[in-house]
Motif scaffolding. Structure first.
Motif, short mmCIF file in Angstrom:
data_model
loop_
_atom_site.label_atom_id
_atom_site.label_comp_id
_atom_site.label_asym_id
_atom_site.label_seq_id
_atom_site.Cartn_x
_atom_site.Cartn_y
_atom_site.Cartn_z
N LEU A 33 -22.78 -27.20 36.37
CA LEU A 33 -22.35 -26.75 37.70
C LEU A 33 -21.36 -25.61 37.60
N LEU A 34 -20.46 -25.67 36.63
CA LEU A 34 -19.49 -24.59 36.45
C LEU A 34 -20.20 -23.29 36.08
N ARG A 35 -21.20 -23.40 35.23
CA ARG A 35 -21.98 -22.21 34.85
C ARG A 35 -22.66 -21.61 36.09
N GLU A 36 -23.23 -22.46 36.91
CA GLU A 36 -23.93 -21.99 38.11
C GLU A 36 -22.96 -21.37 39.12
N ILE A 37 -21.84 -22.03 39.34
CA ILE A 37 -20.88 -21.54 40.32
C ILE A 37 -20.22 -20.25 39.84
N TYR A 43 -20.83 -12.67 41.22
CA TYR A 43 -21.54 -11.81 42.16
C TYR A 43 -20.56 -11.23 43.18
N GLU A 44 -19.65 -12.07 43.66
CA GLU A 44 -18.66 -11.63 44.64
C GLU A 44 -17.62 -10.71 44.02
N LEU A 73 -17.47 -3.51 31.68
CA LEU A 73 -16.45 -4.44 32.17
C LEU A 73 -15.77 -5.19 31.02
N ALA A 74 -14.53 -5.61 31.26
CA ALA A 74 -13.86 -6.51 30.32
C ALA A 74 -13.65 -7.86 31.01
N LEU A 75 -14.00 -8.92 30.31
CA LEU A 75 -13.73 -10.28 30.78
C LEU A 75 -12.69 -10.89 29.85
N VAL A 76 -11.63 -11.44 30.42
CA VAL A 76 -10.58 -12.06 29.61
C VAL A 76 -10.46 -13.52 30.00
N SER A 77 -10.75 -14.40 29.05
CA SER A 77 -10.70 -15.84 29.30
C SER A 77 -9.35 -16.39 28.87
N ILE A 78 -8.72 -17.17 29.77
CA ILE A 78 -7.51 -17.91 29.40
C ILE A 78 -7.97 -19.23 28.78
N LEU A 90 -21.12 -14.11 31.79
CA LEU A 90 -21.81 -13.31 30.76
C LEU A 90 -23.33 -13.32 30.95
N GLU A 91 -23.86 -14.34 31.61
CA GLU A 91 -25.30 -14.32 31.92
C GLU A 91 -25.61 -13.20 32.91
N LEU A 92 -24.68 -12.95 33.83
CA LEU A 92 -24.87 -11.90 34.84
C LEU A 92 -24.52 -10.53 34.28
N ILE A 93 -23.50 -10.48 33.40
CA ILE A 93 -23.02 -9.20 32.87
C ILE A 93 -22.99 -9.29 31.35
N PRO A 94 -24.16 -9.32 30.69
CA PRO A 94 -24.20 -9.59 29.25
C PRO A 94 -23.57 -8.50 28.39
#
Length: 210
Positions: A33-37, A43-44, A73-78, A90-94
């Motif tokens: 569910l977290l992956r889907e949400i 997207y937003e 883009l840069a994604l930074v995970s805490i 990452l599925e949306l923006i690989p």
């Protein structure tokens, strides 16, 4: 993204979040569910990405077509819970560049302690999305964004699953230039710094730990 707080008011987001909140939702279901949400939230959050145009050849004729402009883009995970959101985005923006900031919350002071940091280069030229499922006290998020700014990032968005009013206020005070995108704004924090009604400890529920 002009306003400081954006709540993604989409029926699928609300539905999936309700399932995630339920105490009897399994680890596997919670993770899925977290992956889907996170796809829906991503997207937003990428709605205002800048575009340029390029000449391409379709099977029928050449055309001018839109394409993303500038650096990836840069994604930074805490860490560690941020990785649950990261996977779906990452599925949306690989092609995104990925960084990690390791923070844990001291159980006595509720203050963040940094134990790891590895960030992409050229952040000043990238839109940077910092991700963590829970914006509770806001202390870890503020500290992570401090680090990201020191590395040069200027165009930053904070993406979370749930936010508490206390965390939103703390972020606005420390980083008024960083918009927050979330699926829900909950009621408050309890005495242990957990979001209420919330969904418990996001990291434990993602990874099946206690």
């Amino acid at each position: 993204m002009g306003q400081h707080l954006t709540i993604v008011d989409h029926p699928l987001v609300k539905h999936k979040l309700t399932l995630m909140r339920k105490v009897d939702t399994s680890t596997a279901s919670f993770r899925q569910l977290l992956r889907e949400i996170s796809l829906l939230l991503a997207y937003e959050v990428t709605r205002d990405l800048e575009l340029t145009s390029v000449t391409i050849q379709t099977p029928l004729q050449p055309m001018e077509a839109p394409i993303l402009e500038g650096k990836k883009l840069a994604l930074v995970s805490i860490l560690r819970a941020g990785n649950g959101l990261l996977d779906g985005i990452l599925e949306l923006i690989p092609a995104a560049r990925v960084g990690f900031v390791g923070m844990y919350r001291d159980p006595e002071t509720l203050q963040p302690v940094e134990y790891y940091s590895k960030l992409p280069n050229l952040l000043e030229e990238r839109m940077t999305i910092v991700v963590d499922p829970m914006l509770a006290t806001g202390n870890s998020s503020v500290a992570a964004i401090d680090l990201v700014k020191k590395k040069g990032a200027k165009n930053i968005i904070f993406l979370c699953l749930l936010a508490a009013p206390e965390g939103v206020a703390r972020m606005k005070e420390a980083h008024p230039d960083v918009p927050i995108v979330t699926a829900a704004l909950d009621e408050c924090l309890n005495d242990h710094g957990y979001i209420v009604p919330g969904l418990g400890d996001a990291g434990d529920r993602i990874f099946g730990t206690k």
